[in-house]
Write a protein that holds these residues in place. Sequence first.
Motif, short mmCIF file in Angstrom:
data_model
loop_
_atom_site.label_atom_id
_atom_site.label_comp_id
_atom_site.label_asym_id
_atom_site.label_seq_id
_atom_site.Cartn_x
_atom_site.Cartn_y
_atom_site.Cartn_z
N ILE A 52 14.51 15.99 -2.86
CA ILE A 52 13.91 14.83 -2.17
C ILE A 52 12.45 14.67 -2.60
O ILE A 52 11.96 13.55 -2.77
CB ILE A 52 14.02 14.99 -0.64
N THR A 53 11.75 15.78 -2.79
CA THR A 53 10.36 15.69 -3.24
C THR A 53 10.29 15.05 -4.63
O THR A 53 9.38 14.27 -4.92
CB THR A 53 9.70 17.09 -3.25
N LEU A 95 12.31 12.78 -5.71
CA LEU A 95 12.48 11.34 -5.49
C LEU A 95 11.16 10.71 -5.04
O LEU A 95 10.77 9.64 -5.52
CB LEU A 95 13.58 11.07 -4.46
N ALA A 96 10.48 11.39 -4.11
CA ALA A 96 9.19 10.87 -3.64
C ALA A 96 8.21 10.78 -4.80
O ALA A 96 7.39 9.85 -4.89
CB ALA A 96 8.64 11.76 -2.53
N LYS A 152 8.81 9.99 -7.76
CA LYS A 152 9.08 8.86 -8.67
C LYS A 152 8.45 7.57 -8.17
O LYS A 152 8.65 6.51 -8.76
CB LYS A 152 10.60 8.67 -8.80
N ASN A 153 7.76 7.64 -7.03
CA ASN A 153 7.11 6.45 -6.48
C ASN A 153 5.61 6.52 -6.74
O ASN A 153 5.03 7.61 -6.77
CB ASN A 153 7.35 6.36 -4.97
N GLN A 154 5.00 5.37 -6.91
CA GLN A 154 3.56 5.34 -7.11
C GLN A 154 2.87 5.02 -5.78
O GLN A 154 3.14 3.97 -5.16
CB GLN A 154 3.19 4.28 -8.15
N VAL A 155 2.02 5.93 -5.33
CA VAL A 155 1.27 5.71 -4.09
C VAL A 155 -0.09 5.11 -4.44
O VAL A 155 -0.84 5.71 -5.22
CB VAL A 155 1.09 7.02 -3.30
N PHE A 156 -0.38 3.96 -3.92
CA PHE A 156 -1.68 3.32 -4.17
C PHE A 156 -2.64 3.66 -3.04
O PHE A 156 -2.29 3.54 -1.87
CB PHE A 156 -1.51 1.80 -4.24
N MET A 166 3.35 2.57 6.49
CA MET A 166 4.12 1.46 5.93
C MET A 166 5.56 1.88 5.62
O MET A 166 6.48 1.06 5.71
CB MET A 166 3.43 0.93 4.68
N SER A 167 5.74 3.14 5.21
CA SER A 167 7.09 3.70 5.02
C SER A 167 8.10 2.78 4.37
O SER A 167 9.26 2.73 4.79
CB SER A 167 7.66 4.20 6.36
N PHE A 168 7.70 2.06 3.37
CA PHE A 168 8.60 1.20 2.60
C PHE A 168 9.44 0.29 3.50
O PHE A 168 10.61 0.04 3.24
CB PHE A 168 9.50 2.06 1.70
N GLY A 169 8.81 -0.15 4.60
CA GLY A 169 9.46 -1.17 5.41
C GLY A 169 10.06 -0.70 6.73
O GLY A 169 10.58 -1.50 7.49
N GLU A 189 -2.25 -2.87 -11.12
CA GLU A 189 -1.39 -1.76 -10.69
C GLU A 189 -1.52 -0.58 -11.66
O GLU A 189 -1.54 0.58 -11.24
CB GLU A 189 0.07 -2.22 -10.59
N LEU A 224 -3.21 -1.66 -5.78
CA LEU A 224 -2.15 -2.60 -5.41
C LEU A 224 -2.83 -3.87 -4.94
O LEU A 224 -3.38 -3.93 -3.83
CB LEU A 224 -1.25 -2.03 -4.30
#
Lengths: 479, 441
Positions: free
Chosen positions: B55-56, B58-59, B61-65, B266-269, B397, B402
């Motif tokens: 799971i880490t 997967l996290a 693979k996301n870009q945190v701004f 924000m938790s992606f929605g 970006e 962002l």
Amino acid sequence: MKLLFERSRPGRGMEYLPACNTPPAEFAPGQLRNAPPRLPELSEVDLDRHYTELGKQTHGVNDGFYPLGSCTMKYNPRVNEALAALPGFSELHPLQPAETVQGALEVLYRTEKLLCEITGMTGMTMQPAAGAHGEYTGLLLIRRYHQSRGDMARTKIIVPDSAHGTNPASAAMAGFTVVSVPSNAQGGVDLDALREAVGPDTAGLMLTNPNTLGLFDPNILEITRIVHEAGGLCYYDGANLNAVMGHARPGNMGFDCVHVNLHKTFSTPHGGGGPGSGPVGCKAFLEQFLPEPRVRCVDGEYRFFTPKHSLGRVRSFYGNFAVVVRALAYILSLGRGGIPEAAENAVLNANYLMNRLAGHYDMACGHSSCMHEFVIDLSRLKAETGVTAMDVAKRLLDFGIHPPTMYFPLIVHEALMVEPTETESPETLDKAAELFLQIWQEAHDDPELLHTAPHTTPIGRPDEVAAARKPVVRYSFES
Amino acid sequence: MASYVPSTKAERQTMLESLGLVSTAELYHDVPPAARVETLDLPEGKSELEVVDAITALAGKNQVFHSVFRGAGAYKHYIPAVVKAITSREEFVTAYTPYQAEISQGVLQSIFEYQTQICELTGMDVSNASVYDGATAAAEAVFMCQDRRRTGVLAAATANPQVLDVMRTYCESRGVPFTLLPAKDYAVDPDALAEQLKSGPACLFLQNPNYYGVLEDVQPAVDAAHAAGAKVILSVNPISLGLLKTPGEYGADIAVGEGQPLGLPMSFGGPYLGFMACKQPLMRKLPGRIVGQTTDSRGNRCFVLTLQAREQHIRREKASSNICSNEALCAMTASVYLAAMGPGGLRQAAESSASHAHYLAGQLSELGFGLKTSKPFFHEFLTDCPVNPELLCRKLEAKGILPGLPLESGILWCCTELNRKPQIDGLTAAIEEVLQDEAAV
């Protein structure tokens, strides 16, 4: 105890934000509020202690046995909380470009695939935020299906009289008329009544299986066949999926669409009444109607897309994403072996406890075995002693047990619905059984002790009638 | 593999024997063979460490701004550490809906406090315990306004499009006429409003500040709707109410909104929460849970779920809504946030957000990003873009910023108290670089 507002002292508070170093924005006086909101002014220690005190007056899963039927109050693994809080998830803006949220899209995509395998469906949406929201979404799928065929006469949804209250309420919200069918003597769907109820106006059937009596309806294949032959679709209320996951699948039972409760079956915590998550799955012929957006994977890249005849949106963005992360972690932990193992131990625990109680307590419909939950019928105890299901439930509070669901399903008069879940040990079940039997004895020896229970909780029984008659639903600063 | 089942194999065998059974397979005797599944096509179960790794990854693979100038329905605000600490308490996290008041006073009192805070914030009389999000709150509010004569909703096209989409879905299924009220210069067109009110809708739905950040001319719209016999649903940003006029002061009948800015990541929605509050006469039409004050058998003040005659478990198909689980822990989060910030802190968050946004608007205009409208705004605003907005955003970006949301061939910008002057100056410097690169091409 005091309310936040009663602890407030003018001038107290913390400075969480720095002074602003850009010029103030100017607004016309007519755009500004006349007086500030009367929010409490508290030091941080006051605030923190307030909630510590409230925490002590809240029964969580770690406070003891929580056999609340239909709610699947299993242990909520701590690791899932930690993973959902990773900044790589929690700090994502929902409108970031897809290239920057590939991991988040993969979470949605993989969870969809895993849940489809568990339920026997082909496509799923994570947008619904709770079970009832899922029911509504599933019914909209059914509605769209009939509309797409120009079959506008199908306006009725069949719901058994043992169903959760959300079923008929969701059907009404989705624009259907509800037809209630009675249960047979065993608590299952009365097949003759169902045959009588279906017709050219049948849009579909909503069914929980195992049902709310904890019975797996042995006629399930016949039930879904009757509805299909009449031109209707079958909706599976996944509230009780915990009993059968890995052993039986709604898809194999003949259901066309389902919702699952991630906050029940898949161990995400319930938060005192949410957030939940109620993903809705369907078979291939309904996928074109699913809410937008869905996620697909093309050449290893994840992208959002809108299904061809999407019913639209049922919530903003993609649902309760952080809840989905927890459920994914849980499914990966259990895997192929753990999913059916959890289910069969939920069923074993329920049967074990039911068997321990059966010598004294009557089981609804005379059941001698059950799936993941069972319903005690206290009519006889009430007739003999005057002690009600409510009294027994309240007495359980004195022993640190969260009572079973009371007075549900409605077809059983003095019902207590017991769902131990698989995450309880035999010692816990034995202890609970002993307490139930002790309460049985107390009912005969000292019924008053039960009428006046609970005795050891922070408060006694509340006056609910007064609360509803003269509603006080906010603090009054004037009093 | 961790199934979290405490009983050992030997214990399970003993339990089975007590039931006169040999194997757990016998427990499924009622399941017909065709409904069964032999083995699921799932991966093998994993140890906790392996799951953490998976799971880490997967996290990762996301870009945190860290520099976020995007709002449009989800907002990055500062969340005091105490908020997360309090709302992570195990009891609050794991409890079910507080059906048993005697052991649920913590949850019940917190909802009562939340309801009070939402009433104070919005200037309304009654609040429910929350619904799923701002969009479903708006949709549910429409149903509250129905009566025998009037059913339709007139919804301002200047509201958040996702909110309008959800309202449309809900209205369609119940056969409620849904009409979009057109915009003029990024705000409600008063002439169109006057015209459309003639059709006798049950309610007017208006968002303020609207999707473009613009402060609508709310009062004349409310007055016109009421004069035409329609109720008014006002959707508001809760942070803005630290400063701006409340739905209650405008005379709205129902206030709704997205509660995420009140201390939720924000938790992606999601999870988020929809808040709903109304004037007294509509109280019994509110959907969802409501907590009320009463006394217990010992004479103490206590709290219970009340007015349950509205709800699905009592009324079934006649209930005001099907909602059961709401967003209780999110509501508690909002309540802790509001209590931590206090009236002064909330006002400061609102003022800083607005101040930063106005400063950014000024800086951007010097770079050729003209405001699309001269109407007043709160903390979001729409500008032109001297280059292709999608291209500009991609380049920013890549620089770890962002930017605003590309919209209407321009960009919808947002600032909160987190976008302080150095961050804004960093953004404008980055934009200047991009513009220079583009000019050089």
